[in-house]
Design a protein around this motif. Structure first.
Motif, mmCIF file in Angstrom:
data_model
loop_
_atom_site.group_PDB
_atom_site.id
_atom_site.type_symbol
_atom_site.label_atom_id
_atom_site.label_comp_id
_atom_site.label_asym_id
_atom_site.label_seq_id
_atom_site.Cartn_x
_atom_site.Cartn_y
_atom_site.Cartn_z
ATOM 1 N N THR A 192 7.875 3.104 -10.411
ATOM 2 C CA THR A 192 6.713 3.585 -11.178
ATOM 3 C C THR A 192 6.761 5.032 -11.680
ATOM 4 O O THR A 192 6.098 5.335 -12.679
ATOM 5 C CB THR A 192 5.427 3.408 -10.357
ATOM 6 O OG1 THR A 192 5.597 3.996 -9.056
ATOM 7 C CG2 THR A 192 5.119 1.928 -10.195
ATOM 8 N N PRO A 193 7.490 5.961 -11.028
ATOM 9 C CA PRO A 193 7.492 7.335 -11.541
ATOM 10 C C PRO A 193 7.901 7.393 -13.016
ATOM 11 O O PRO A 193 8.877 6.772 -13.436
ATOM 12 C CB PRO A 193 8.530 8.043 -10.659
ATOM 13 C CG PRO A 193 8.483 7.299 -9.368
ATOM 14 C CD PRO A 193 8.268 5.865 -9.757
ATOM 15 N N LYS B 290 7.280 1.911 -5.572
ATOM 16 C CA LYS B 290 7.201 3.375 -5.687
ATOM 17 C C LYS B 290 8.449 3.979 -6.325
ATOM 18 O O LYS B 290 8.385 5.036 -6.960
ATOM 19 C CB LYS B 290 6.998 3.981 -4.288
ATOM 20 C CG LYS B 290 5.604 3.740 -3.724
ATOM 21 C CD LYS B 290 5.458 4.358 -2.339
ATOM 22 C CE LYS B 290 4.057 4.112 -1.780
ATOM 23 N NZ LYS B 290 3.892 4.682 -0.422
ATOM 24 N N GLU C 62 -0.071 5.887 -16.263
ATOM 25 C CA GLU C 62 -0.975 5.286 -15.269
ATOM 26 C C GLU C 62 -1.871 4.217 -15.884
ATOM 27 O O GLU C 62 -2.154 3.193 -15.255
ATOM 28 C CB GLU C 62 -1.831 6.380 -14.619
ATOM 29 C CG GLU C 62 -1.040 7.299 -13.693
ATOM 30 C CD GLU C 62 -1.927 8.282 -12.955
ATOM 31 O OE1 GLU C 62 -3.169 8.178 -13.127
ATOM 32 O OE2 GLU C 62 -1.408 9.126 -12.229
#
Length: 273
Positions: free
Chosen positions: A169-170, A166, A174
């Motif tokens: 990934t930002p 987490k 997607e």
């Protein structure tokens, strides 16, 4: 494209590879219990079958014992009549009855002894299986406890890796993340590889010079057309020189083709006139 995207993907690759390995291990852990449980079930099934056979053998022994008692009483009854016979004919008939009763008694006694022997063997086998079942039940219970501890530990590892994921990934697209995860799962944990000297280091296929140049520019994420892995350009002086020369040669070939087409066009017009 900023180099941080490739850096993120490489970091994410390490995390996802570990994460998928842990998930796989979690699925594999209960298999040891399944094996022990299957063995326990087989033992219980065998025990039930032997118990049913034992009950049937007991019934046969009871029946034979009753028949033997009846045969003994019959023989004794015939023997008791010897004192009251009056003729030779009666004696011969009674003697035959006694012999038949004695033979039947002996036959029943042998059959009873054989069945009793089988019954004892079955009893011993059942007692042995009872002990094996108790031992296996203990093993299953112990394995269940171990599995709970292992799964708890693995879930802790998984939670930690999910937290790392987490953080990385930002900012990543997607669709690319979705494809990237699928590639890592299907390509043994290797989803992003370098493109060096015109070769994908994931599948070692030689890629077209123009495509190599596109990857080198890094304006967008490119996937290898052969193995589907994400490619990032690996700096290499010798490789750059070779690739540049190949690209220039390709460009020259295209220019020559265009010139030939331009020269052929007037000739075709003259022929039409």
């Amino acid at each position: 494209m900023a180099r941080t995207v490739y850096d993120k993907l490489r970091a994410l690759q390490d995390v996802l590879s570990k994460k998928f390995d842990v998930e796989k291990e979690i699925l594999e852990i209960p298999k040891s219990l399944a094996t022990k449980t299957e063995l326990l079930n087989r033992l219980k099934k065998s025990f039930m079958e032997k118990s049913a056979t034992y009950e049937a053998a007991q019934a046969r022994v009871t029946e034979l014992d009753q028949k033997l008692t009846e045969a003994e009483q019959s023989r004794e009854s015939f023997e008791g009549q010897m004192d009251v016979i009056k003729t030779q004919r009666e004696y011969e008939a009674l003697d035959k009855e006694i012999k038949d009763a004695t033979e039947k008694e002996q036959q029943l006694r042998k059959e009873l002894q054989r069945e009793q022997g089988s019954l004892e063997e079955l009893k011993s086998a059942i007692e042995k299986e009872e002990m094996m079942i108790r031992k296996q039940e203990e093993d299953v219970k112990e394995e269940q406890s171990k599995i709970k501890v292992k799964i708890k530990d693995k879930n802790g590892e998984l939670k930690k890796l999910q937290g790392e994921e987490k953080k990385i990934t930002p900012g990543l697209d997607e669709d690319i993340l979705f494809k990237f995860e699928r590639i890592i799962k299907s390509k043994s944990g290797l989803g992003i590889v370098s493109l060096t000297k015109g070769v994908c280091t994931g599948c070692y296929m030689i890629l077209p010079p123009q495509f190599v140049n596109t990857v080198r520019l890094g304006e967008r994420v490119e996937f290898c057309p052969y193995c589907s892995r994400i490619l990032f350009y690996q700096e290499d002086d010798e490789g750059e020189a070779l690739e540049s020369a190949a690209i220039d040669e390709e460009a020259e070939d295209e220019e020559e083709e265009e010139e030939e087409q331009e020269e052929e066009a007037p000739e075709e017009e003259d022929e039409e006139l």
